[in-house]
Enzyme design. Structure first.
Site, PDB file in Angstrom:
ATOM      1  N   VAL A  65      70.607  58.865 -24.637  1.00 43.23           N
ATOM      2  CA  VAL A  65      69.749  57.978 -23.836  1.00 43.23           C
ATOM      3  C   VAL A  65      68.660  57.299 -24.666  1.00 43.23           C
ATOM      4  O   VAL A  65      68.066  56.322 -24.225  1.00 43.23           O
ATOM      5  CB  VAL A  65      69.087  58.724 -22.647  1.00 43.23           C
ATOM      6  CG1 VAL A  65      70.136  59.326 -21.719  1.00 43.23           C
ATOM      7  CG2 VAL A  65      68.096  59.775 -23.125  1.00 43.23           C
ATOM      8  N   SER A 150      57.330  65.882 -14.285  1.00 43.25           N
ATOM      9  CA  SER A 150      57.075  67.331 -14.319  1.00 43.25           C
ATOM     10  C   SER A 150      55.652  67.594 -13.858  1.00 43.25           C
ATOM     11  O   SER A 150      54.764  66.749 -14.054  1.00 43.25           O
ATOM     12  CB  SER A 150      57.240  67.881 -15.737  1.00 43.25           C
ATOM     13  OG  SER A 150      56.779  69.222 -15.781  1.00 43.25           O
ATOM     14  N   TYR A 163      55.623  66.725 -24.736  1.00 47.86           N
ATOM     15  CA  TYR A 163      56.322  66.755 -23.440  1.00 47.86           C
ATOM     16  C   TYR A 163      55.430  66.234 -22.308  1.00 47.86           C
ATOM     17  O   TYR A 163      55.861  65.413 -21.491  1.00 47.86           O
ATOM     18  CB  TYR A 163      56.771  68.188 -23.157  1.00 47.86           C
ATOM     19  CG  TYR A 163      57.602  68.356 -21.905  1.00 47.86           C
ATOM     20  CD1 TYR A 163      58.942  67.996 -21.881  1.00 47.86           C
ATOM     21  CD2 TYR A 163      57.044  68.883 -20.743  1.00 47.86           C
ATOM     22  CE1 TYR A 163      59.708  68.161 -20.733  1.00 47.86           C
ATOM     23  CE2 TYR A 163      57.792  69.061 -19.596  1.00 47.86           C
ATOM     24  CZ  TYR A 163      59.128  68.696 -19.597  1.00 47.86           C
ATOM     25  OH  TYR A 163      59.878  68.859 -18.452  1.00 47.86           O
ATOM     26  N   LYS A 167      56.018  62.889 -19.978  1.00 52.70           N
ATOM     27  CA  LYS A 167      56.160  62.920 -18.519  1.00 52.70           C
ATOM     28  C   LYS A 167      55.036  62.127 -17.834  1.00 52.70           C
ATOM     29  O   LYS A 167      55.259  61.508 -16.786  1.00 52.70           O
ATOM     30  CB  LYS A 167      56.192  64.372 -18.019  1.00 52.70           C
ATOM     31  CG  LYS A 167      57.424  65.147 -18.491  1.00 52.70           C
ATOM     32  CD  LYS A 167      58.731  64.498 -18.038  1.00 52.70           C
ATOM     33  CE  LYS A 167      59.948  65.340 -18.372  1.00 52.70           C
ATOM     34  NZ  LYS A 167      61.215  64.749 -17.908  1.00 52.70           N
ATOM     35  N   ILE A 196      61.077  75.711 -12.437  1.00 53.62           N
ATOM     36  CA  ILE A 196      62.451  75.785 -11.937  1.00 53.62           C
ATOM     37  C   ILE A 196      63.201  76.875 -12.688  1.00 53.62           C
ATOM     38  O   ILE A 196      63.207  76.911 -13.914  1.00 53.62           O
ATOM     39  CB  ILE A 196      63.169  74.418 -12.114  1.00 53.62           C
ATOM     40  CG1 ILE A 196      62.403  73.299 -11.405  1.00 53.62           C
ATOM     41  CG2 ILE A 196      64.619  74.506 -11.599  1.00 53.62           C
ATOM     42  CD1 ILE A 196      62.145  73.511  -9.927  1.00 53.62           C
TER      43      ILE A 196
HETATM   44  N1  NAD Z   1      63.693  73.248 -15.690  1.00 51.02           N
HETATM   45  C1  NAD Z   1      62.419  73.044 -15.361  1.00 51.02           C
HETATM   46  O1  NAD Z   1      61.664  73.989 -15.071  1.00 51.02           O
HETATM   47  C2  NAD Z   1      61.888  71.643 -15.308  1.00 51.02           C
HETATM   48  C3  NAD Z   1      60.569  71.459 -14.852  1.00 51.02           C
HETATM   49  C4  NAD Z   1      60.041  70.172 -14.798  1.00 51.02           C
HETATM   50  C5  NAD Z   1      60.819  69.097 -15.203  1.00 51.02           C
HETATM   51  N2  NAD Z   1      62.094  69.288 -15.646  1.00 51.02           N
HETATM   52  C6  NAD Z   1      62.837  68.101 -16.068  1.00 51.02           C
HETATM   53  O2  NAD Z   1      64.093  68.039 -15.399  1.00 51.02           O
HETATM   54  C7  NAD Z   1      65.070  67.438 -16.242  1.00 51.02           C
HETATM   55  C8  NAD Z   1      66.278  68.356 -16.369  1.00 51.02           C
HETATM   56  O3  NAD Z   1      65.851  69.609 -16.870  1.00 51.02           O
HETATM   57  P1  NAD Z   1      66.838  70.867 -17.047  1.00 51.02           P
HETATM   58  O4  NAD Z   1      65.991  72.081 -16.902  1.00 51.02           O
HETATM   59  O5  NAD Z   1      68.038  70.711 -16.188  1.00 51.02           O
HETATM   60  O6  NAD Z   1      67.209  70.711 -18.613  1.00 51.02           O
HETATM   61  P2  NAD Z   1      68.521  71.205 -19.407  1.00 51.02           P
HETATM   62  O7  NAD Z   1      68.069  71.367 -20.824  1.00 51.02           O
HETATM   63  O8  NAD Z   1      69.192  72.361 -18.741  1.00 51.02           O
HETATM   64  O9  NAD Z   1      69.491  69.930 -19.300  1.00 51.02           O
HETATM   65  C9  NAD Z   1      69.170  68.707 -19.903  1.00 51.02           C
HETATM   66  C10 NAD Z   1      70.443  67.959 -20.212  1.00 51.02           C
HETATM   67  O10 NAD Z   1      70.072  66.739 -20.873  1.00 51.02           O
HETATM   68  C11 NAD Z   1      70.955  66.532 -21.949  1.00 51.02           C
HETATM   69  N3  NAD Z   1      70.323  65.703 -22.974  1.00 51.02           N
HETATM   70  C12 NAD Z   1      69.364  66.082 -23.850  1.00 51.02           C
HETATM   71  N4  NAD Z   1      69.070  65.073 -24.683  1.00 51.02           N
HETATM   72  C13 NAD Z   1      69.853  64.023 -24.311  1.00 51.02           C
HETATM   73  C14 NAD Z   1      70.007  62.701 -24.810  1.00 51.02           C
HETATM   74  N5  NAD Z   1      69.309  62.255 -25.869  1.00 51.02           N
HETATM   75  N6  NAD Z   1      70.909  61.888 -24.200  1.00 51.02           N
HETATM   76  C15 NAD Z   1      71.644  62.347 -23.161  1.00 51.02           C
HETATM   77  N7  NAD Z   1      71.537  63.582 -22.646  1.00 51.02           N
HETATM   78  C16 NAD Z   1      70.656  64.419 -23.228  1.00 51.02           C
HETATM   79  C17 NAD Z   1      71.284  67.921 -22.450  1.00 51.02           C
HETATM   80  O11 NAD Z   1      72.495  67.922 -23.216  1.00 51.02           O
HETATM   81  C18 NAD Z   1      71.389  68.709 -21.151  1.00 51.02           C
HETATM   82  O12 NAD Z   1      72.697  68.700 -20.634  1.00 51.02           O
HETATM   83  C19 NAD Z   1      64.358  67.159 -17.565  1.00 51.02           C
HETATM   84  O13 NAD Z   1      63.894  65.815 -17.587  1.00 51.02           O
HETATM   85  C20 NAD Z   1      63.198  68.121 -17.533  1.00 51.02           C
HETATM   86  O14 NAD Z   1      62.126  67.681 -18.346  1.00 51.02           O
HETATM   87  C21 NAD Z   1      62.632  70.542 -15.712  1.00 51.02           C
END
Ligand code: NAD
Length: 255
Positions: A65, A150, A163, A167, A196
């Site tokens: 991305v 976030s 980070y 965000k 999460i």
């Molecule tokens: N898990 C949490 O507690 C939490 C809290 C707040 C926000 N978020 C946000 O939610 C979103 C998803 O989080 P998650 O916990 O499912 O993360 P995760 O790490 O489990 O999944 C993220 C996915 O993004 C893909 N990815 C990473 N870099 C990429 C790139 N350059 N191009 C394409 N794909 C790419 C990874 O391969 C992975 O499959 C993120 O934006 C994260 O910042 C998560």
């Protein structure tokens, strides 16, 4: 509620696992066809199978991305396959935590490039196709964009300068996108998850988990499904008058 995305075409980034996977499944359950995007197309197989299992159609696409040419090629591939784009979910995100005094330029750039620039690149690439969405009688149908922010993008968090800045940037970009594209009936909102539950958070020490839990009035950590439900609402006709908003899904944590 079921089926209110019938005939819609969605792109979900970072959809190979975690929150993006659940979002893809939820949109498919409601009738959308889903372009499942992750760094490598083969990482999308499980999610594509989940989309097919609920009776919809998926397209697996490998795309970084943060790379403009790859994003533009990805959007073209979706248009070639499905002919339109109605829903864009900018979910791909990474962390590279460290105290700011010790943070390297590389770790700063990597996180900003994926989380913030990636969101910008996909938003720019889908804007024109979404503007072209018109019903048979010429009504501007537009589209809906949801960005993943976030709670720490609102509050700040020690050890996450890159980070939290990314965000916070996503939040401002969401509001600007809503202002620029609103006249074309393209809505843009963000979901700000709290804590999460995931493979990553499962391994945190118990005292750290308890400290977080004490800040959550609903007394449980969130699930990927909690986030997916909010995204599915925001992209649906139920939310047709909602744009430029940051929706916190965090069990009541401050923020
Ligand atoms: N898990 C949490 O507690 C939490 C809290 C707040 C926000 N978020 C946000 O939610 C979103 C998803 O989080 P998650 O916990 O499912 O993360 P995760 O790490 O489990 O999944 C993220 C996915 O993004 C893909 N990815 C990473 N870099 C990429 C790139 N350059 N191009 C394409 N794909 C790419 C990874 O391969 C992975 O499959 C993120 O934006 C994260 O910042 C998560």
């Amino acid at each position: 509620m079921m089926g209110n995305l019938e005939g819609k075409i969605a792109i979900v980034t970072g959809a190979g696992r975690g929150i993006g996977q659940q979002i893809s499944k939820k949109l498919a359950e409601r009738g959308a066809k889903v372009a499942v995007v992750d760094l490598k197309a083969e990482w999308c197989e499980e999610t594509c199978a989940m989309v097919a299992a609920v009776g919809s159609e998926a397209l697996a696409l490998g795309c970084n991305v943060a790379v403009s040419d790859e994003v533009n090629a990805c959007v073209k591939a979706v248009l070639d396959k499905f002919g339109r784009i109605d829903i864009m979910v900018n979910n791909a995100g990474i962390t590279k935590d460290g105290l700011l005094m010790r943070m390297s330029d590389e770790d700063w750039d990597a996180v900003l490039n994926v989380n913030l620039k990636g969101t910008f690149l996909f938003t720019r690439a889908v804007a024109r196709p979404m503007m072209k969405n018109k019903s048979a009688d010429g009504v501007q149908e537009g589209g809906s964009i949801v960005n993943l922010a976030s709670v720490v993008g609102i509050m700040g968090n020690a050890g996450q300068a890159n980070y939290t800045a990314s965000k916070g940037g996503v939040i401002a970009l969401t509001k600007t996108t809503a202002k620029e594209l609103g006249s074309r009936n393209i809505r843009c909102n963000a979901v700000a998850p709290g804590f999460i539950q995931s493979k990553m958070t499962d391994v945190l020490p118990d005292d750290v988990k308890k400290a977080y839990m004490d800040t959550i009035p609903l007394r449980r950590f969130g699930t990927a499904d909690d986030i997916a439900k909010c995204v599915a609402f925001l992209v649906s006709p139920e939310a047709e008058y909602i744009t430029g908003q940051i929706i916190s899904v965090n069990g009541g944590m401050i923020g």
